[in-house]
Design a protein around this motif. Structure first.
Motif, PDB file in Angstrom:
ATOM      1  N   ILE A  72       0.599   6.748  11.396  1.00 20.92           N
ATOM      2  CA  ILE A  72      -0.368   6.782  10.483  1.00 20.92           C
ATOM      3  C   ILE A  72      -1.764   7.120  11.081  1.00 20.92           C
ATOM      4  O   ILE A  72      -2.285   6.067  11.597  1.00 20.92           O
ATOM      5  CB  ILE A  72      -0.368   5.639   9.633  1.00 20.92           C
ATOM      6  CG1 ILE A  72       1.037   5.360   8.886  1.00 20.92           C
ATOM      7  CG2 ILE A  72      -1.404   5.553   8.302  1.00 20.92           C
ATOM      8  CD1 ILE A  72       1.012   4.020   8.111  1.00 20.92           C
ATOM      9  N   VAL A  77      -7.998   4.936   7.182  1.00 20.23           N
ATOM     10  CA  VAL A  77      -7.444   4.387   8.506  1.00 20.23           C
ATOM     11  C   VAL A  77      -8.610   4.784   9.511  1.00 20.23           C
ATOM     12  O   VAL A  77      -8.801   6.206   9.641  1.00 20.23           O
ATOM     13  CB  VAL A  77      -6.207   5.069   8.674  1.00 20.23           C
ATOM     14  CG1 VAL A  77      -5.712   4.368   9.997  1.00 20.23           C
ATOM     15  CG2 VAL A  77      -5.093   4.533   7.629  1.00 20.23           C
ATOM     16  N   THR A 110      -6.355   8.973   7.755  1.00 19.93           N
ATOM     17  CA  THR A 110      -5.374   8.974   6.729  1.00 19.93           C
ATOM     18  C   THR A 110      -5.952   8.023   5.682  1.00 19.93           C
ATOM     19  O   THR A 110      -6.544   6.911   5.751  1.00 19.93           O
ATOM     20  CB  THR A 110      -3.968   8.243   6.952  1.00 19.93           C
ATOM     21  OG1 THR A 110      -3.344   9.111   8.201  1.00 19.93           O
ATOM     22  CG2 THR A 110      -3.216   8.576   5.883  1.00 19.93           C
ATOM     23  N   ILE A 130      -5.353   5.698   2.441  1.00 23.41           N
ATOM     24  CA  ILE A 130      -4.371   4.781   2.064  1.00 23.41           C
ATOM     25  C   ILE A 130      -4.587   4.628   0.351  1.00 23.41           C
ATOM     26  O   ILE A 130      -5.437   4.297   0.020  1.00 23.41           O
ATOM     27  CB  ILE A 130      -4.500   3.406   2.697  1.00 23.41           C
ATOM     28  CG1 ILE A 130      -4.388   3.478   4.110  1.00 23.41           C
ATOM     29  CG2 ILE A 130      -3.405   2.442   2.095  1.00 23.41           C
ATOM     30  CD1 ILE A 130      -2.843   4.071   4.557  1.00 23.41           C
ATOM     31  N   LEU A 188       0.995  -0.840   0.008  1.00 21.28           N
ATOM     32  CA  LEU A 188       0.208  -0.161  -0.053  1.00 21.28           C
ATOM     33  C   LEU A 188       1.123   1.309  -0.111  1.00 21.28           C
ATOM     34  O   LEU A 188       2.255   0.981   0.026  1.00 21.28           O
ATOM     35  CB  LEU A 188      -0.832  -0.233   1.362  1.00 21.28           C
ATOM     36  CG  LEU A 188      -0.342  -0.313   2.636  1.00 21.28           C
ATOM     37  CD1 LEU A 188       0.338   1.156   3.128  1.00 21.28           C
ATOM     38  CD2 LEU A 188      -1.518  -0.855   3.503  1.00 21.28           C
ATOM     39  N   LEU A 223      -3.521   0.822  12.787  1.00 23.89           N
ATOM     40  CA  LEU A 223      -3.492   0.730  11.325  1.00 23.89           C
ATOM     41  C   LEU A 223      -4.454   0.066  10.563  1.00 23.89           C
ATOM     42  O   LEU A 223      -4.395  -0.961   9.751  1.00 23.89           O
ATOM     43  CB  LEU A 223      -2.083   0.310  10.758  1.00 23.89           C
ATOM     44  CG  LEU A 223      -1.641   0.266   9.300  1.00 23.89           C
ATOM     45  CD1 LEU A 223      -1.932   1.902   8.715  1.00 23.89           C
ATOM     46  CD2 LEU A 223      -0.471  -0.111   8.792  1.00 23.89           C
ATOM     47  N   VAL A 241       1.428   5.301   1.295  1.00 23.81           N
ATOM     48  CA  VAL A 241       0.979   6.467   2.608  1.00 23.81           C
ATOM     49  C   VAL A 241       2.010   7.559   2.173  1.00 23.81           C
ATOM     50  O   VAL A 241       3.063   7.579   2.413  1.00 23.81           O
ATOM     51  CB  VAL A 241       1.375   5.692   3.854  1.00 23.81           C
ATOM     52  CG1 VAL A 241       0.738   6.997   5.085  1.00 23.81           C
ATOM     53  CG2 VAL A 241       0.493   4.592   4.316  1.00 23.81           C
ATOM     54  N   ILE A 291      -7.630  -0.536   8.543  1.00 19.57           N
ATOM     55  CA  ILE A 291      -8.011  -0.018   7.224  1.00 19.57           C
ATOM     56  C   ILE A 291      -9.232  -0.473   6.944  1.00 19.57           C
ATOM     57  O   ILE A 291      -9.667  -1.585   6.580  1.00 19.57           O
ATOM     58  CB  ILE A 291      -6.958  -0.079   6.175  1.00 19.57           C
ATOM     59  CG1 ILE A 291      -5.611   0.318   6.544  1.00 19.57           C
ATOM     60  CG2 ILE A 291      -7.230   0.380   4.933  1.00 19.57           C
ATOM     61  CD1 ILE A 291      -4.198  -0.325   5.607  1.00 19.57           C
TER      62      ILE A 291
END
Length: 303
Positions: free
Chosen positions: A296, A258, A300, A302, A232, A263, A234, A265
């Motif tokens: 992260i 996120v 966020t 991804i 992935l 983390l 970021v 997702i």
């Protein structure tokens, strides 16, 4: 028996070694030509070529077997059988017919399911409950020949690397059984239904896509471990995901966002939680450890 061995990657090495350990005479090893690899792009011999050189077995690395000279050289080896495991080149009919007992292939699927170059990865991606390995009497066509003997194993939570090791060892044992007792294991034609194709993996497939279910994304992680490595991005940095688990509860967020500090997702269905990751140029580590130096935060996106 006088055997020609034909293989290229690590998957083929246990089969090659088993033939030698069993006392068979390997008169030549065929492998793909050395490829450029590593940061220096140096020409690197395949795992099969390296083993052959260690064992003192003659190595041949033609780019094709279609030429008359190569075919004549193959026939001149006067082999009883050719044993093939992930060789990577098409064998013309004249090559298939040259050894006294023909050519036997170690194929990493339960044929006719997953004929082709990437049967292990495709079985994981499809969510198959089990897979296996077959000893196939090779014929013209892509993995169309009759099967002499096969073994099975559950896929469960195994990676492609796990299955490759398991199936390679299993295939080596089955191949020795067939060579020792060829009359006990006559060729059986493949079923006429249930055929699927396993095309070569494209590196673009390894990018994780969160528009599907978390279960599907986690299959990507396992199917592409160890290579090419699911990943992935970021903030423009690529991160490999080597292991992950699934929370089936829907996050209620847009896929790819996120939704937690560990983390987590969001996917279209469920949540993917990477557990082992690797940043570019660094060693693999737990996601928890990575996040201490590379946070992260929730929210966020991804890529």
């Amino acid at each position: 028996m006088r055997i020609i061995f034909m293989g290229t990657p690590e998957f083929a090495v246990p089969v090659f070694q088993a033939l030698v350990d069993a006392g068979h005479t390997v008169v030549a090893a065929y492998s793909q030509p050395p490829r450029r690899a590593g940061r220096g792009k140096a020409l690197t011999p395949s795992p099969v070529q390296r083993l052959a050189e260690q064992l003192g077995v003659a190595v041949r690395t033609p780019v094709s077997l279609k030429g008359a000279d190569e075919q004549a050289a193959f026939a001149a080896l006067n082999a009883d059988v050719a044993v093939v495991a992930a060789y990577g080149l098409l064998l013309p009919r004249v090559v298939l017919d040259a050894p006294r007992l023909g050519c036997l292939n170690v194929h990493g699927s339960l044929l006719p399911r997953w004929r082709g170059a990437a049967p292990i990865q495709r079985a994981i991606l499809a969510g198959d409950a089990e897979t296996g390995v077959g000893i196939m009497q090779m014929a013209a066509g892509m993995d169309t020949g009759p099967v002499r003997l096969e073994g099975r194993t559950p896929i469960a939570d195994k990676t492609a690397g796990d299955l490759a090791q398991e199936l390679s060892a299993m295939g080596a044992r089955l191949m020795l059984d067939v060579l020792a007792n060829p009359d006990r294991y006559p060729p059986v034609e493949q079923a006429s239904e249930g055929m699927t194709h396993a095309p070569k993996i494209d590196k673009a497939e390894a990018r994780l896509r969160f528009e599907g279910s978390a279960v599907q994304v986690e299959r990507q992680v396992r199917a592409f471990n160890p290579a090419p490595g699911a990943f992935l991005e970021v903030n423009g940095e690529r991160i490999k995901v080597l292991a992950a688990h699934v929370d089936p509860d829907t996050a209620g967020a847009e896929p790819g966002i996120v939704v937690g500090g560990a983390l987590e997702i969001a996917c279209a269905q469920g949540v993917l939680i990477p557990t082992v990751v690797q940043r570019a140029g660094r060693s693999a580590t737990s996601a928890e450890e990575m996040l201490r130096g590379f946070p992260i935060p929730a929210g966020t996106r991804i890529a």
